[in-house]
Design a protein around this motif. Structure first.
Motif, PDB file in Angstrom:
ATOM      1  N   LEU A 176       0.841  -1.197   0.000  1.00 52.80           N
ATOM      2  CA  LEU A 176       0.000   0.000   0.000  1.00 52.80           C
ATOM      3  C   LEU A 176       0.873   1.242   0.000  1.00 52.80           C
ATOM      4  N   VAL A 177       0.376   2.310  -0.608  1.00 52.11           N
ATOM      5  CA  VAL A 177       1.079   3.590  -0.647  1.00 52.11           C
ATOM      6  C   VAL A 177       0.182   4.613   0.060  1.00 52.11           C
ATOM      7  N   PRO A 178       0.360   4.787   1.367  1.00 49.55           N
ATOM      8  CA  PRO A 178      -0.513   5.718   2.085  1.00 49.55           C
ATOM      9  C   PRO A 178      -0.154   7.179   1.813  1.00 49.55           C
ATOM     10  N   GLY A 179      -1.156   8.044   1.905  1.00 56.72           N
ATOM     11  CA  GLY A 179      -0.924   9.480   1.801  1.00 56.72           C
ATOM     12  C   GLY A 179      -0.772  10.025   0.404  1.00 56.72           C
ATOM     13  N   GLN A 180      -1.029   9.249  -0.611  1.00 55.49           N
ATOM     14  CA  GLN A 180      -0.917   9.710  -1.985  1.00 55.49           C
ATOM     15  C   GLN A 180      -2.315   9.850  -2.585  1.00 55.49           C
ATOM     16  N   ALA A 181      -2.546  10.897  -3.352  1.00 57.37           N
ATOM     17  CA  ALA A 181      -3.854  11.109  -3.980  1.00 57.37           C
ATOM     18  C   ALA A 181      -3.977  10.377  -5.314  1.00 57.37           C
ATOM     19  N   GLU A 182      -2.867  10.268  -6.045  1.00 56.35           N
ATOM     20  CA  GLU A 182      -2.945   9.689  -7.377  1.00 56.35           C
ATOM     21  C   GLU A 182      -2.713   8.183  -7.427  1.00 56.35           C
ATOM     22  N   VAL A 183      -2.152   7.594  -6.381  1.00 59.49           N
ATOM     23  CA  VAL A 183      -1.978   6.142  -6.297  1.00 59.49           C
ATOM     24  C   VAL A 183      -2.238   5.701  -4.870  1.00 59.49           C
ATOM     25  N   ASP A 184      -2.690   4.458  -4.702  1.00 59.13           N
ATOM     26  CA  ASP A 184      -2.901   3.954  -3.348  1.00 59.13           C
ATOM     27  C   ASP A 184      -2.245   2.607  -3.098  1.00 59.13           C
ATOM     28  N   ALA A 185      -1.664   2.008  -4.158  1.00 55.72           N
ATOM     29  CA  ALA A 185      -0.947   0.747  -4.008  1.00 55.72           C
ATOM     30  C   ALA A 185       0.057   0.618  -5.145  1.00 55.72           C
ATOM     31  N   LYS A 186       1.021  -0.299  -4.952  1.00 55.64           N
ATOM     32  CA  LYS A 186       1.996  -0.538  -6.014  1.00 55.64           C
ATOM     33  C   LYS A 186       2.540  -1.946  -5.893  1.00 55.64           C
TER      34      LYS A 186
ATOM     35  N   PHE B 130       1.729   1.069 -10.591  1.00 53.45           N
ATOM     36  CA  PHE B 130       1.020   1.754  -9.520  1.00 53.45           C
ATOM     37  C   PHE B 130      -0.478   1.555  -9.741  1.00 53.45           C
ATOM     38  N   TYR B 131      -1.254   1.567  -8.655  1.00 52.96           N
ATOM     39  CA  TYR B 131      -2.689   1.299  -8.741  1.00 52.96           C
ATOM     40  C   TYR B 131      -3.469   2.352  -7.953  1.00 52.96           C
TER      41      TYR B 131
END
Length: 153
Positions: free
Chosen positions: A127-137, A142-143
């Motif tokens: 998971l990629v927390p704190g990002q508006a344009e992606v939420d996982a990778k 990126f997703y």
């Protein structure tokens, strides 16, 4: 007899109003509330089963309706609501440990809102927390909300 029918009518009317408002309960619960939400909404939708079984067991009529006409009709309304509005699907996912609104990794499969993401690599998924344009990778892409948005460059 008349008092029992009026009380039952009020209970069914209140149940109907609560059942119509139940989808609003799904709006934005926090993850810790999912199990409570699934259990309480399931109980709400299955509540008329108790009334129907009681009327059929006691052989009470409801404003002149035979108990074996009133009971199955009430059971049908309850089950159509439970399965038709998606309460069962939501509850089943929660009971199985799947996040109904986000990512879940089960064995070697990554799910988003209960649906498998076939192109994602479960070994490198994070998971990629704190990002508006992606939420996982994963190591390749990126997703955002379960959809591939761009490749890792």
């Amino acid at each position: 007899m008349q008092r029992r029918n009026i009380i039952t009518f009020i209970l069914i009317a209140l149940w109907f109003m609560a059942a119509m408002a139940a989808p609003m309960m799904f709006a934005n619960p926090s993850p810790s509330d999912y199990l409570f939400l699934a259990n309480s909404v399931s109980a709400l939708f299955l509540f008329p089963l108790l009334i129907a079984i009681l009327y059929m067991f006691k052989r009470w009529s409801f404003f002149g309706f035979h108990p074996f006409l009133f009971g199955p009709t009430l059971i049908a309304f309850s089950l159509v609501g439970y399965f038709g509005v998606g309460v069962f699907n939501f509850s089943y996912m929660v009971w199985k440990g799947v996040d109904p609104y986000g990512y879940t990794q089960v064995n070697q499969v990554v799910l988003y809102a209960g649906q498998p993401i076939k192109e994602i690599d479960p070994k490198s998924f994070e998971l990629v927390p704190g990002q508006a344009e992606v939420d996982a990778k994963d190591e390749k892409s990126f997703y955002l909300r379960g959809q591939r948005v761009k490749s890792v460059e």
